[in-house]
Write an enzyme that holds these catalytic residues in place. Structure first.
Site, PDB file in Angstrom:
ATOM      1  N   ASP A 137      35.051  47.576  94.212  1.00  0.00           N
ATOM      2  CA  ASP A 137      36.000  47.002  93.262  1.00  0.00           C
ATOM      3  C   ASP A 137      36.209  45.519  93.543  1.00  0.00           C
ATOM      4  OD1 ASP A 137      37.936  46.492  91.397  1.00  0.00           O
ATOM      5  OD2 ASP A 137      39.373  47.968  92.120  1.00  0.00           O
ATOM      6  N   ASP A 168      35.129  42.232  86.861  1.00  0.00           N
ATOM      7  CA  ASP A 168      35.762  43.303  87.625  1.00  0.00           C
ATOM      8  C   ASP A 168      34.864  44.538  87.661  1.00  0.00           C
ATOM      9  OD1 ASP A 168      37.440  45.091  88.840  1.00  0.00           O
ATOM     10  OD2 ASP A 168      38.983  45.074  87.303  1.00  0.00           O
TER      11      ASP A 168
END
Length: 448
Positions: free
Chosen positions: A78, A296
């Site tokens: 992440d 992201d």
């Protein structure tokens, strides 16, 4: 000493230094990990407030070894989060029946250590929720928030991490801080469980910062087993024509700007050959910092702020209206929105697939680079939705951020498939290049 001898000695010295640098650089190999796309259970992962919770969420996972002796764990990659965390097994027999192979067992690791309140790590200002101190134990406590408003608490701890090819090469493991989370999460037999999350943003407690990694890159494959994550500096991707866009940082701190995210400048959007007439002010952060564009890997799809999304939706519907297999669902059900944010949807006849080759590409334009989304990455089949005689529902993979709501443009990993993405922190830039990930993985494996 005559001047010409001095010059000769300087040249010899420079040559020696240069060859030494080259030898040192050549001896430092990057770390290579396999990157997999996994279907995750709905409540398997805690989410920060800016994260979205999908019932059919696909996440990118990497495998690491943590602790002494090492415990193999699977963690979600992440780039939008800072603190790495592991779901820790209960320390006592109470509740141990809920522990599974996806939990980390701190009591079984000789190198595990709790972080005390007095530690500088317990005073991090980069986390969305600052750490707190447990007065009784004097241990540093951390909290992660879910998108549904609930939260999970745990303790900040440190342990040793062995990553990818570093373990095979005999490199010393990295001691890093992470959240040892004590809450239990729902799981399901049809999902691949994860032990935690690997935070990769630019915050002080991220894995990137703690490992002193100044460059990393990945390629997300449209096949589950062909992705690759590369940690460290390497000249291996030189066979790719990378285009770079600078990381964006405002001159002064702004309340709604995430300064540790990988933010880039979105300059325009094109649907097919049509450049959308979106004002520059709509695509740039405002005076509060809201409206930044973040890359992201922890979010599945891409989200655009309302005005930009409306322009993309209108033009995409206009260009796809002549296609015979697509019927705009909004004409029949104006209120339908998949996951409450995806309302550019279509009915597709039973047993058929959207005409991927005829769909107009959606291209995000940045300063120095662009990201073109086309083909089967444009539409997503909504699970369980049927209309009429069994027509399936497919939705555009760009969502309306205003409906969530989030105050930013978020580029998810679904639109980074078969794209080499490099995060160069030394030069403050992100590099992009279209590539088949299976081919890139093969080349990297041979070259390493």
């Amino acid at each position: 000493m005559p001047p010409h001898l001095v010059l000769c000695l300087l040249l010899v010295l420079l040559a020696v230094l240069w060859s030494s640098c080259e030898a040192a650089t050549a001896g430092t190999k990057p770390l290579l990990l396999s990157l997999r796309a996994r279907q995750m259970p709905a409540r398997a992962l805690p989410r920060q407030p800016s994260k979205l919770r999908f019932h059919h969420n696909v996440s990118l996972t990497v495998s690491l070894a943590v602790g002494t002796p090492p415990q193999n764990v699977t963690m979600v990659l992440d780039t939008g989060s800072e603190l790495s965390w592991l779901l820790c097994a209960p320390s006592s027999g109470e509740g141990s029946r809920n522990a599974s192979t996806t939990t980390f067992r701190p009591r079984a690791s000789a190198s595990f250590a709790a972080v005390p309140c007095a530690s500088p790590q317990c005073r991090s200002r980069d986390l969305p929720s600052p750490p707190a101190c447990d007065g009784a134990s004097q241990r540093c406590q951390v909290s992660l928030s879910y998108a549904d408003g609930s939260s999970s608490d745990g303790a900040l701890a440190t342990d040793v991490f062995a990553v990818g090819s570093s373990a095979a090469a005999g490199a010393p493991p990295l001691r890093a801080a992470f959240g040892c989370m004590s809450s239990a999460f729902d799981s399901s037999p049809d999902g691949v469980a994860s032990a935690g999350l690997l935070g990769m943003n630019r915050g002080a407690l991220s894995f990137v910062s703690q490992a002193s990694t100044r460059r990393f890159s990945y390629c997300i494959s449209d096949r589950d087993d062909a992705g690759v994550l590369l940690l460290g500096h390497s000249d291996l991707p030189t066979f790719l024509p990378l285009n770079y866009t600078p990381l964006y940082q405002p001159a002064r701190p702004l309340p709604y700007f995430d300064r540790v995210a990988y933010s880039v400048q979105l300059l325009g959007i094109r649907v097919g050959a049509k450049h959308l007439p979106i004002p520059a002010s709509v695509l740039a952060p405002d005076h509060t910092g809201a409206g930044q564009t973040m890359v992201d890997s922890g979010t599945q799809f891409t989200f655009l702020l309302g005005d930009a999304y409306a322009a993309v939706k209108a033009e995409f519907l206009r260009q796809t209206r002549p296609l015979p297999l697509l019927r705009a669902l909004g004409d029949e059900e104006p209120g339908f929105a998949f996951q409450e944010a995806f309302d550019t949807c279509f009915r597709v006849p039973r047993g058929r697939a959207p005409p991927a080759a005829r769909l107009p590409r959606v291209t995000l334009l940045f300063n120095g680079a662009e990201m073109a989304v086309g083909g089967d990455r444009l539409l997503y089949k909504v699970p369980g939705e049927r209309r009429g005689g069994g027509d399936a529902v497919w939705c555009l993979t760009f969502g309306n951020a205003d409906l969530v709501p989030i105050m930013a443009y978020v580029i998810g990993h679904h639109h980074q498939m078969n794209l080499w993405v490099e995060y160069d922190l030394e030069r403050g830039r992100v590099g992009l290049a279209p590539v088949r990930c299976d081919v890139a993985s093969e080349r990297l494996g041979l070259m390493l």
